[in-house]
Design a protein around this motif. Structure first.
Motif, PDB file in Angstrom:
ATOM      1  N   GLY A 312       0.812  -1.225   0.000  1.00 11.51           N
ATOM      2  CA  GLY A 312       0.000   0.000   0.000  1.00 11.51           C
ATOM      3  C   GLY A 312       0.837   1.263   0.000  1.00 11.51           C
ATOM      4  N   THR A 313       0.480   2.170   0.890  1.00 10.90           N
ATOM      5  CA  THR A 313       1.175   3.458   0.973  1.00 10.90           C
ATOM      6  C   THR A 313       2.665   3.280   1.254  1.00 10.90           C
ATOM      7  OG1 THR A 313      -0.761   4.729   1.573  1.00 10.90           O
ATOM      8  CG2 THR A 313       1.322   5.518   2.448  1.00 10.90           C
ATOM      9  N   ALA A 314       2.987   2.303   2.103  1.00 12.96           N
ATOM     10  CA  ALA A 314       4.395   2.074   2.430  1.00 12.96           C
ATOM     11  C   ALA A 314       5.163   1.647   1.171  1.00 12.96           C
ATOM     12  CB  ALA A 314       4.506   1.011   3.523  1.00 12.96           C
ATOM     13  N   ILE A 357       9.216  -1.909   5.030  1.00 15.82           N
ATOM     14  CA  ILE A 357       8.643  -0.626   5.451  1.00 15.82           C
ATOM     15  C   ILE A 357       7.192  -0.860   5.852  1.00 15.82           C
ATOM     16  CG2 ILE A 357       8.215   1.765   4.752  1.00 15.82           C
ATOM     17  CD1 ILE A 357      10.390   1.282   2.575  1.00 15.82           C
ATOM     18  N   SER A 358       6.842  -0.416   7.051  1.00 15.34           N
ATOM     19  CA  SER A 358       5.474  -0.650   7.526  1.00 15.34           C
ATOM     20  C   SER A 358       5.137   0.320   8.649  1.00 15.34           C
ATOM     21  CB  SER A 358       5.347  -2.085   8.037  1.00 15.34           C
ATOM     22  OG  SER A 358       4.113  -2.281   8.661  1.00 15.34           O
ATOM     23  N   SER A 360       2.368   0.055  10.653  1.00 14.59           N
ATOM     24  CA  SER A 360       1.873  -0.711  11.807  1.00 14.59           C
ATOM     25  C   SER A 360       2.896  -1.692  12.353  1.00 14.59           C
ATOM     26  CB  SER A 360       0.640  -1.505  11.385  1.00 14.59           C
ATOM     27  OG  SER A 360       1.002  -2.457  10.390  1.00 14.59           O
ATOM     28  N   GLY A 361       3.783  -2.149  11.479  1.00 20.67           N
ATOM     29  CA  GLY A 361       4.724  -3.197  11.895  1.00 20.67           C
ATOM     30  C   GLY A 361       4.038  -4.545  12.075  1.00 20.67           C
ATOM     31  N   ALA A 410      -6.530   5.670   6.273  1.00 24.97           N
ATOM     32  CA  ALA A 410      -5.704   6.203   5.182  1.00 24.97           C
ATOM     33  C   ALA A 410      -4.401   6.738   5.771  1.00 24.97           C
ATOM     34  CB  ALA A 410      -6.452   7.319   4.467  1.00 24.97           C
ATOM     35  N   SER A 411      -3.320   6.170   5.323  1.00 25.25           N
ATOM     36  CA  SER A 411      -2.013   6.531   5.877  1.00 25.25           C
ATOM     37  C   SER A 411      -1.552   7.879   5.312  1.00 25.25           C
ATOM     38  CB  SER A 411      -1.028   5.436   5.484  1.00 25.25           C
ATOM     39  OG  SER A 411       0.178   5.603   6.147  1.00 25.25           O
ATOM     40  N   GLN A 418       8.139   8.025   6.287  1.00 25.92           N
ATOM     41  CA  GLN A 418       8.876   6.919   5.646  1.00 25.92           C
ATOM     42  C   GLN A 418       9.832   7.482   4.591  1.00 25.92           C
ATOM     43  OE1 GLN A 418       5.342   4.883   4.463  1.00 25.92           O
ATOM     44  NE2 GLN A 418       5.273   3.590   6.274  1.00 25.92           N
ATOM     45  N   LEU A 494      -4.462   6.328  -4.635  1.00 26.73           N
ATOM     46  CA  LEU A 494      -4.852   5.396  -3.555  1.00 26.73           C
ATOM     47  C   LEU A 494      -5.636   6.136  -2.469  1.00 26.73           C
ATOM     48  CD1 LEU A 494      -4.733   2.631  -2.085  1.00 26.73           C
ATOM     49  CD2 LEU A 494      -2.533   3.323  -1.147  1.00 26.73           C
ATOM     50  N   GLU A 498      -9.524   5.023  -1.639  1.00 28.66           N
ATOM     51  CA  GLU A 498      -9.823   4.253  -0.427  1.00 28.66           C
ATOM     52  C   GLU A 498     -10.787   4.958   0.512  1.00 28.66           C
ATOM     53  OE1 GLU A 498      -6.625   3.292   2.347  1.00 28.66           O
ATOM     54  OE2 GLU A 498      -5.535   5.063   1.746  1.00 28.66           O
ATOM     55  N   VAL A 615      -3.445  -4.736   8.168  1.00 26.44           N
ATOM     56  CA  VAL A 615      -3.888  -5.928   7.448  1.00 26.44           C
ATOM     57  C   VAL A 615      -3.084  -7.138   7.943  1.00 26.44           C
ATOM     58  CG1 VAL A 615      -4.369  -6.914   5.182  1.00 26.44           C
ATOM     59  CG2 VAL A 615      -4.488  -4.457   5.515  1.00 26.44           C
TER      60      VAL A 615
HETATM   61  O1  M6R Z   1       0.971  -0.782   8.346  1.00 29.84           O
HETATM   62  P1  M6R Z   1       1.534  -0.849   6.959  1.00 29.84           P
HETATM   63  O2  M6R Z   1       2.287   0.364   6.593  1.00 29.84           O
HETATM   64  O3  M6R Z   1       2.342  -2.098   6.727  1.00 29.84           O
HETATM   65  O4  M6R Z   1       0.271  -0.932   6.015  1.00 29.84           O
HETATM   66  C1  M6R Z   1       0.398  -1.098   4.644  1.00 29.84           C
HETATM   67  C2  M6R Z   1      -0.897  -0.820   3.925  1.00 29.84           C
HETATM   68  O5  M6R Z   1      -1.883  -1.704   4.367  1.00 29.84           O
HETATM   69  C3  M6R Z   1      -1.370   0.603   4.141  1.00 29.84           C
HETATM   70  O6  M6R Z   1      -0.427   1.534   3.738  1.00 29.84           O
HETATM   71  C4  M6R Z   1      -2.691   0.847   3.372  1.00 29.84           C
HETATM   72  O7  M6R Z   1      -2.460   0.783   1.997  1.00 29.84           O
HETATM   73  C5  M6R Z   1      -3.310   2.188   3.761  1.00 29.84           C
HETATM   74  N1  M6R Z   1      -4.723   2.038   3.922  1.00 29.84           N
HETATM   75  C6  M6R Z   1      -3.113   3.251   2.748  1.00 29.84           C
HETATM   76  O8  M6R Z   1      -3.654   4.450   3.137  1.00 29.84           O
END
Ligand code: M6R
Length: 618
Positions: A312-314, A357-358, A360-361, A410-411, A418, A494, A498, A615
């Motif tokens: 995703g965003t990461a 890269i994450s 939430s980890g 939404a990140s 990052q 994105l 979303e 996720v």
């Molecule tokens: O926690 P993470 O950075 O690993 O998550 C990755 C994606 O699930 C996250 O960036 C997702 O795409 C967001 N909803 C985007 O806004």
């Protein structure tokens, strides 16, 4: 996906569980439920929909019920109705549990349990696990030992039959003074207070009660009793765990006057980026100090290849990172979707460094990609926001974003942080290879100015809202950029899709003419990132191509660009900065545009349909 919270203490459990579920709601909001220990039985309340629905069906608080478990669901197996909501109880009524994760072999186990006479109410994988524990518990009762020992062994036996991921809180009706928590592949933290424990998927549900916590690792279980807790593995080996401080405060997870977390997190970026950069930049020498990876800098400097993996965003941030590593450090770099990398039998040569890269980890695909990389001998670094998260602990070393909790699905602030971390890393690696102090100083001086420049973009709130309003009825949008702004185009698309459910596509601007240009009409806004950069003239060419076909353009340009106005139906400007750092500025108006579009369309910005923040399933 899904949030679990459990309370074990002396206070009424119901309000604590409810508050905890509200804090965890961003993890999933399809249905919710609680189970409270009531003597030698459970009192259960469940409902489909949001936590607010659960609140409506909960009875008056019973102060004598001081132990309980709660769940907010992001559905995987079975539609989000009341029957499929957690907690799930086994057929004997002795075992109840809440679960975050997936039981992959649930179908086989269910078939077998059905043959053994078990009955099922729901379509979920979780109910299979409850019944499996119940099955072993019944068997254990014929053996020596107390009910609590039987319960503990039944949990261990069941989990040794399971393939999949889980964060679990489990109660047994025969053991009213005991609770078990177990983790594998899904997060689980035990908050340890004065005579009370809060077990939860993340610290946001704990921090109101205590700031001391144990971060559980995969394959570990915690057994909570009135007089304390013990930790062991699911194969029954004792493990000693360290109590750590939770590194964020309640204020950071409050809305503080904002209407939505996404809005708050966009607005927080100047301060968040300042904190991210603070103490890490040595302008005088053109160097960067990233404490968490000092010991691995030699490996990193010598590496022949960097692979970044994320979702995703990461993943979009990683794409900016690819350009940064190549340009500033001259290290070959590539970006892999974690979900693809993990299954592709990737070639990882000796000396390859993988950067995961994450925010939430905890993202399941990214975790699996890390495991894959480690098995192949790579050194793995983490660029993570959530302190103590599974990815932060699984990687060989890492850099924290330091931007505080990100709660909006939404990140936003995680992306800019990052990119900032990757820019710092690229500069430091560059300096250790060929980058001159002068060049590094120029980049770092610009980086240090970014927080203040973001502030000036935020001041354009009303202008950007008006652009969103003018285009809100358009159902298809294109986002286009080149070079460093190509990942920003992907990220802008994105963000819009979303939360506003508008169909949007992000592309490298030049790719448009290889197909997507066929879509251009005056009904499809084309958002161009056209700041002053090496490909500026090329982007202008792409804008002309769109306009020649009647397309309408929303253009993000550099402040003071006198040339750009005729190319834009709607113009947004950002302060100037060097090309490599432009994503840190150009993404901000796109975040704002998406936010306003979603609000104007009447959507719940922080809880977009079908999504969850973290996720933790494949
Ligand atoms: O926690 P993470 O950075 O690993 O998550 C990755 C994606 O699930 C996250 O960036 C997702 O795409 C967001 N909803 C985007 O806004």
């Amino acid at each position: 996906m899904c949030g679990i919270v459990a309370y074990f203490g002396k206070k009424a459990a119901q309000p604590i569980l409810l508050e905890g579920l509200k804090r965890l709601e961003y993890r999933g909001y399809d249905s919710a439920g609680v189970a409270l220990m009531a003597g030698n039985t459970f009192e259960q309340h469940k409902t489909s929909g949001r936590i607010a629905n659960l609140e409506e069906v909960l009875p008056a608080v019973n102060a004598a019920q001081t132990i309980g478990i709660g769940h907010t669901r992001w559905a995987t197996h079975g539609e989000p109705n009341t029957t499929n909501s957690h907690p799930h109880t086994d057929a004997t009524g002795k075992i109840t549990l809440v679960h975050n994760g997936i039981i992959e072999n649930y179908a086989t186990l269910k078939k077998w349990l059905l043959k053994e006479g078990c009955t099922f109410q729901s379509e979920t994988d979780t109910e299979v696990l409850a019944n499996l524990i119940g099955y072993f518990y019944t068997q254990e009762q014929d053996k020596d030992g107390t009910a609590c020992e039987h319960f503990e062994r039944a949990v261990q036996k069941a989990l040794n039959e399971i393939y999949g991921t889980y964060g679990l809180a489990i109660m047994c009706a025969d053991c009213p003074d005991m609770m078990i928590g177990v983790k594998k592949g899904s997060p689980l933290i035990l908050g340890v207070g004065e005579n009370e424990f809060v077990l939860a998927s993340d610290a946001s549900a704990i921090v109101e009660h205590t700031t001391r916590a144990v971060y559980m690792s995969d394959g570990e279980m915690v057994i909570i009793h009135a007089d304390g807790f013990t930790t062991k593995t699911i194969t029954n080996k004792e493990v000693s765990k360290e109590l750590k401080d939770i590194e964020f405060s309640l204020d950071q997870i409050e809305l503080e006057g904002f209407e939505h977390y996404m809005q708050k997190e966009i607005a927080e970026q100047p301060e968040a980026l300042h904190t991210c950069l603070n103490g890490r930049i040595d302008l005088k020498n053109g160097r960067v100090i990233l404490g968490g990876i000092q010991n691995l800098l030699r490996d990193l400097t010598r590496t022949k290849r960097i692979i970044m993996t994320a979702c995703g965003t990461a993943w979009h941030a990683a794409l900016v990172g690819e350009f940064l590593f190549e340009q500033l450090a001259r290290i070959p770099a590539e970006v892999e979707y974690a979900s693809e990398f993990r299954y592709r039998n990737p070639i990882v040569e000796e000396g390859t460094v993988v950067i995961a890269i994450s925010q939430s980890g905890e993202t399941a695909d990214t975790l699996a990609a890390i495991e894959q990389a480690k098995e192949r001998g790579a050194t793995v670094l983490g660029v993570v926001n959530a302190v103590g998260s599974t990815i932060a602990r699984l990687t060989d070393a890492g850099v924290y974003l330091r931007v505080g909790p990100e709660i909006g699905v939404a990140s936003t602030k995680a992306f800019t942080a990052q990119v900032s971390v990757l820019a710092m890393l690229a500069v430091e690696l560059g300096r250790r290879r060929h980058l001159s102090a002068d060049a590094a100083q120029t980049i770092l001086t610009e980086l240090a100015k970014i927080p203040q420049k973001v502030e000036s973009i935020l001041a354009q709130q009303e202008h950007i809202k008006a652009i969103a309003q003018a285009n809100i009825h358009k159902d298809n949008w294109l986002f286009l950029g080149r070079g460093f702004n190509y990942p920003v185009a992907l990220e802008g698309a994105l963000k819009l899709k979303e939360i506003s459910y508008i169909h949007a596509e992000g592309l490298p601007a030049a790719e448009m003419k290889h197909g997507p240009i066929a879509l251009i009409t005056d009904d499809m806004p084309a958002v161009f990132v056209a700041t002053q950069c090496s490909q500026y003239e090329k982007v202008i060419g792409n804008i002309e191509e769109v306009r020649a076909r009647g397309g309408k353009t929303i253009v993000v340009a550099t402040e003071g660009d006198d040339h750009i106005a005729p190319y834009a139906d709607y113009l947004i400007t950002v302060p100037d900065t060097i090309e490599q750092l432009q994503p840190l500025l150009t993404v901000v108006p796109l975040q704002m545009l998406a936010y306003h579009a979603a609000v104007l369309r009447g959507h719940d910005v922080d809880k977009p349909r079908n999504l969850a923040k973290s996720v933790t399933v494949e």
